[in-house]
Write a protein that holds these residues in place. Structure first.
Motif, PDB file in Angstrom:
ATOM      1  N   MET A 169       0.817  -1.217   0.000  1.00 21.11           N
ATOM      2  CA  MET A 169       0.000   0.000   0.000  1.00 21.11           C
ATOM      3  C   MET A 169       0.846   1.260   0.000  1.00 21.11           C
ATOM      4  SD  MET A 169      -3.164  -1.049   2.532  1.00 21.11           S
ATOM      5  CE  MET A 169      -2.101  -1.497   3.908  1.00 21.11           C
ATOM      6  N   GLY A 170       2.129   1.118  -0.240  1.00 17.74           N
ATOM      7  CA  GLY A 170       3.015   2.266  -0.343  1.00 17.74           C
ATOM      8  C   GLY A 170       3.285   2.956   0.974  1.00 17.74           C
ATOM      9  N   GLY A 171       3.056   2.252   2.074  1.00 18.07           N
ATOM     10  CA  GLY A 171       3.306   2.830   3.389  1.00 18.07           C
ATOM     11  C   GLY A 171       2.289   3.872   3.810  1.00 18.07           C
ATOM     12  N   SER A 172       1.174   3.991   3.062  1.00 19.61           N
ATOM     13  CA  SER A 172       0.169   5.017   3.375  1.00 19.61           C
ATOM     14  C   SER A 172      -0.708   4.626   4.560  1.00 19.61           C
ATOM     15  CB  SER A 172      -0.723   5.264   2.154  1.00 19.61           C
ATOM     16  OG  SER A 172      -1.385   4.062   1.773  1.00 19.61           O
ATOM     17  N   ARG A 173      -0.770   3.337   4.882  1.00 23.56           N
ATOM     18  CA  ARG A 173      -1.603   2.874   5.990  1.00 23.56           C
ATOM     19  C   ARG A 173      -0.784   1.976   6.900  1.00 23.56           C
ATOM     20  NH1 ARG A 173      -7.056   2.681   4.625  1.00 23.56           N
ATOM     21  NH2 ARG A 173      -7.416   2.138   6.813  1.00 23.56           N
ATOM     22  N   LYS A 190     -11.175  -5.089   6.779  1.00 21.78           N
ATOM     23  CA  LYS A 190     -10.638  -4.110   7.713  1.00 21.78           C
ATOM     24  C   LYS A 190     -10.560  -2.703   7.114  1.00 21.78           C
ATOM     25  CE  LYS A 190      -7.858  -7.594  10.132  1.00 21.78           C
ATOM     26  NZ  LYS A 190      -8.573  -7.491  11.428  1.00 21.78           N
ATOM     27  N   GLY A 191     -11.006  -2.559   5.860  1.00 18.97           N
ATOM     28  CA  GLY A 191     -11.059  -1.244   5.236  1.00 18.97           C
ATOM     29  C   GLY A 191      -9.750  -0.754   4.650  1.00 18.97           C
ATOM     30  N   PHE A 192      -8.796  -1.662   4.381  1.00 16.37           N
ATOM     31  CA  PHE A 192      -7.507  -1.243   3.844  1.00 16.37           C
ATOM     32  C   PHE A 192      -7.485  -1.195   2.322  1.00 16.37           C
ATOM     33  CE2 PHE A 192      -6.099  -2.674   8.069  1.00 16.37           C
ATOM     34  CZ  PHE A 192      -5.336  -1.576   8.448  1.00 16.37           C
ATOM     35  N   LEU A 193      -8.416  -1.902   1.666  1.00 17.49           N
ATOM     36  CA  LEU A 193      -8.485  -1.912   0.209  1.00 17.49           C
ATOM     37  C   LEU A 193      -9.845  -1.377  -0.225  1.00 17.49           C
ATOM     38  CD1 LEU A 193      -6.881  -5.401  -0.581  1.00 17.49           C
ATOM     39  CD2 LEU A 193      -5.776  -3.158  -0.569  1.00 17.49           C
ATOM     40  N   SER A 194      -9.906  -0.781  -1.402  1.00 20.70           N
ATOM     41  CA  SER A 194     -11.142  -0.128  -1.840  1.00 20.70           C
ATOM     42  C   SER A 194     -11.634  -0.697  -3.162  1.00 20.70           C
ATOM     43  CB  SER A 194     -10.913   1.379  -1.979  1.00 20.70           C
ATOM     44  OG  SER A 194      -9.999   1.643  -3.032  1.00 20.70           O
ATOM     45  N   GLU A 195     -12.889  -0.356  -3.450  1.00 19.49           N
ATOM     46  CA  GLU A 195     -13.509  -0.752  -4.713  1.00 19.49           C
ATOM     47  C   GLU A 195     -14.314   0.429  -5.228  1.00 19.49           C
ATOM     48  OE1 GLU A 195     -14.852  -2.981  -7.989  1.00 19.49           O
ATOM     49  OE2 GLU A 195     -13.200  -3.281  -6.590  1.00 19.49           O
ATOM     50  N   ASP A 196     -14.243   0.682  -6.523  1.00 18.74           N
ATOM     51  CA  ASP A 196     -14.990   1.770  -7.148  1.00 18.74           C
ATOM     52  C   ASP A 196     -16.432   1.313  -7.354  1.00 18.74           C
ATOM     53  OD1 ASP A 196     -16.027   3.817  -8.639  1.00 18.74           O
ATOM     54  OD2 ASP A 196     -14.270   4.028  -9.934  1.00 18.74           O
ATOM     55  N   LEU A 218     -15.531   2.606  -2.066  1.00 19.20           N
ATOM     56  CA  LEU A 218     -16.024   1.831  -0.939  1.00 19.20           C
ATOM     57  C   LEU A 218     -14.792   1.435  -0.141  1.00 19.20           C
ATOM     58  CD1 LEU A 218     -18.332   0.468   0.537  1.00 19.20           C
ATOM     59  CD2 LEU A 218     -18.023  -1.526  -0.902  1.00 19.20           C
ATOM     60  N   ALA A 219     -14.676   1.955   1.090  1.00 20.53           N
ATOM     61  CA  ALA A 219     -13.503   1.761   1.950  1.00 20.53           C
ATOM     62  C   ALA A 219     -12.376   2.670   1.497  1.00 20.53           C
ATOM     63  CB  ALA A 219     -13.059   0.298   1.965  1.00 20.53           C
ATOM     64  N   GLY A 220     -11.210   2.496   2.084  1.00 25.50           N
ATOM     65  CA  GLY A 220     -10.087   3.366   1.772  1.00 25.50           C
ATOM     66  C   GLY A 220      -8.924   2.578   1.228  1.00 25.50           C
ATOM     67  N   GLY A 221      -7.795   3.274   1.025  1.00 26.09           N
ATOM     68  CA  GLY A 221      -6.619   2.587   0.532  1.00 26.09           C
ATOM     69  C   GLY A 221      -6.644   2.367  -0.961  1.00 26.09           C
ATOM     70  N   PRO A 222      -5.637   1.667  -1.478  1.00 25.90           N
ATOM     71  CA  PRO A 222      -5.562   1.421  -2.929  1.00 25.90           C
ATOM     72  C   PRO A 222      -6.682   0.511  -3.400  1.00 25.90           C
ATOM     73  CG  PRO A 222      -3.939   0.112  -1.758  1.00 25.90           C
ATOM     74  CD  PRO A 222      -4.519   1.042  -0.742  1.00 25.90           C
ATOM     75  N   GLU A 223      -6.958   0.560  -4.693  1.00 26.51           N
ATOM     76  CA  GLU A 223      -8.001  -0.300  -5.235  1.00 26.51           C
ATOM     77  C   GLU A 223      -7.534  -1.756  -5.236  1.00 26.51           C
ATOM     78  OE1 GLU A 223      -9.853   0.795  -8.808  1.00 26.51           O
ATOM     79  OE2 GLU A 223     -10.194   2.879  -8.236  1.00 26.51           O
ATOM     80  N   ILE A 224      -8.481  -2.647  -5.128  1.00 20.08           N
ATOM     81  CA  ILE A 224      -8.178  -4.079  -5.031  1.00 20.08           C
ATOM     82  C   ILE A 224      -7.406  -4.551  -6.256  1.00 20.08           C
ATOM     83  CG2 ILE A 224      -9.191  -6.388  -4.831  1.00 20.08           C
ATOM     84  CD1 ILE A 224     -11.646  -4.981  -3.539  1.00 20.08           C
ATOM     85  N   SER A 225      -7.788  -4.065  -7.440  1.00 20.36           N
ATOM     86  CA  SER A 225      -7.149  -4.527  -8.676  1.00 20.36           C
ATOM     87  C   SER A 225      -5.673  -4.151  -8.732  1.00 20.36           C
ATOM     88  CB  SER A 225      -7.881  -3.962  -9.894  1.00 20.36           C
ATOM     89  OG  SER A 225      -7.944  -2.551  -9.831  1.00 20.36           O
ATOM     90  N   ALA A 226      -5.260  -3.142  -7.952  1.00 20.99           N
ATOM     91  CA  ALA A 226      -3.841  -2.780  -7.922  1.00 20.99           C
ATOM     92  C   ALA A 226      -3.029  -3.824  -7.156  1.00 20.99           C
ATOM     93  CB  ALA A 226      -3.665  -1.408  -7.266  1.00 20.99           C
ATOM     94  N   ILE A 227      -3.680  -4.542  -6.271  1.00 20.04           N
ATOM     95  CA  ILE A 227      -3.015  -5.584  -5.472  1.00 20.04           C
ATOM     96  C   ILE A 227      -3.250  -6.961  -6.080  1.00 20.04           C
ATOM     97  CG2 ILE A 227      -2.809  -6.580  -3.158  1.00 20.04           C
ATOM     98  CD1 ILE A 227      -2.002  -3.644  -3.300  1.00 20.04           C
TER      99      ILE A 227
END
Length: 328
Positions: A169-173, A190-196, A218-227
């Motif tokens: 997550m690039g150290g953002s969380r 836990k709200g660490f990954l998001s979805e558009d 929906l939620a925060g952090g990077p999008e799921i598809s990036a992971i």
């Protein structure tokens, strides 16, 4: 004003005179739906019409000898099945003293009674009764269930230690470094990954451009598809369903346990011919209310206003003693 421009006055039956199928208790084969039951609103009337019509049709088919079972099959919904179940239960157990409307706040199970899972909750039940016979529709349901299972398994297979998730997550969380491996599905919960939520749709109106990225997530952090790159290949509606289930996982698990308890109480039937005046512990008020409503289950009896826990226990003891005496 000499004459109102719009006014509606109508009589209604006491909905406590109805069964869960919306058939009247006094007249066999007479089903009622809509304002006559004390409700207001097009949606409430339409929903009752679906249930009453389905049960009237099932009863008609059975009366023609097209079914082998002794009793006509019935479509009944309880409070954990959806908003229509809440509406019916409120009407037949509590009655009405003003026009009744359905609100989300009336349902104890509103997190699980969503528009995007209605097919999963109800279609197979309708199909089992012969109310849904469209093979293409059932095939689509099979596909949705299979796609959801595949998408969830995809997320469960991506597992990392907390410090690796932080790097992803690039150290953002900050992720709690408890040494426990967590899957992508856990991270969504836990709200660490998001979805558009609105991918493929136009941006909402009346939302400032700088707020749109937040509104779409929906939620925060990077999008799921990036992971999980393969996530982008999952159909949008399936992604949204899986992420919604994941986000509310804790609440839905608790609701499921409560719904199981509720269904156990609903499975405890009350005799249709019970004489409540013979249950000694019941107050006169409780006897009157139970005699009017004549609930079909202990769960329904508990939801009648004015019925005390002590009264329910006395009723349970009375029914058990009578059944034991009859079987002796």
């Amino acid at each position: 004003m000499t004459q109102p421009g719009y006014g509606v006055e109508y009589d209604h039956v006491d909905p406590r005179e109805l069964k869960r199928t919306l058939e009247t208790k006094r007249v066999t084969g007479l089903y009622m739906a809509g304002q006559i039951n004390g409700t207001t609103g097009y949606e409430e009337a339409a929903a009752q019409g679906l249930l009453a019509g389905a049960n009237a049709g099932l009863a008609a088919v059975h009366s023609k000898g097209e079914c082998e079972s002794q009793e006509a099959p019935q479509l009944t919904l309880d409070r954990s099945d959806g908003y229509l179940g809440v509406l019916i239960d409120d009407l037949i157990t509590r009655g009405v003293n003003e026009p009744y409307r359905v609100f989300t706040a009336r349902s104890e199970y509103r997190l699980s009674s969503r528009a995007n899972n209605a097919d999963l909750r109800l279609t197979r039940r309708a199909a089992a009764l012969g109310l849904v016979r469209d093979s293409a529709r059932l095939a689509r349901l099979d596909t949705v269930e299979a796609d959801m299972a595949h998408a969830q398994a995809m997320l469960e297979q991506v597992v990392h230690l907390p410090h690796i998730w932080e790097a992803q997550m690039g150290g953002s969380r900050r992720v709690v470094r408890d040494g426990v491996r967590k899957s992508a599905l856990d991270m969504i919960r836990k709200g660490f990954l998001s979805e558009d939520l609105w991918a493929g749709a136009r941006d909402p109106e009346n939302v400032p451009p700088e707020h749109i990225p937040k509104a779409r997530k929906l939620a925060g952090g990077p999008e799921i598809s990036a992971i999980v790159p393969a996530w982008a290949d999952v159909p949008l509606d399936i992604r949204q369903r899986v992420v919604t289930e994941a986000m509310y996982h804790g609440h839905l698990r608790q609701l499921s346990a409560e719904a199981n308890t509720f269904k156990r109480e609903e499975s405890m039937r009350l005799p249709a011919d019970i004489d409540y005046s013979k249950v000694r512990v019941l107050s006169h008020e409780e006897v009157d209310k139970l005699s009017i409503v004549r609930p079909d289950t202990f769960g329904a009896a508990k939801r009648i206003d004015g019925i005390t826990p002590g009264g329910i226990l006395a009723l349970l003891k009375y029914v058990r003693q009578n059944r034991a005496a009859q079987s002796a």
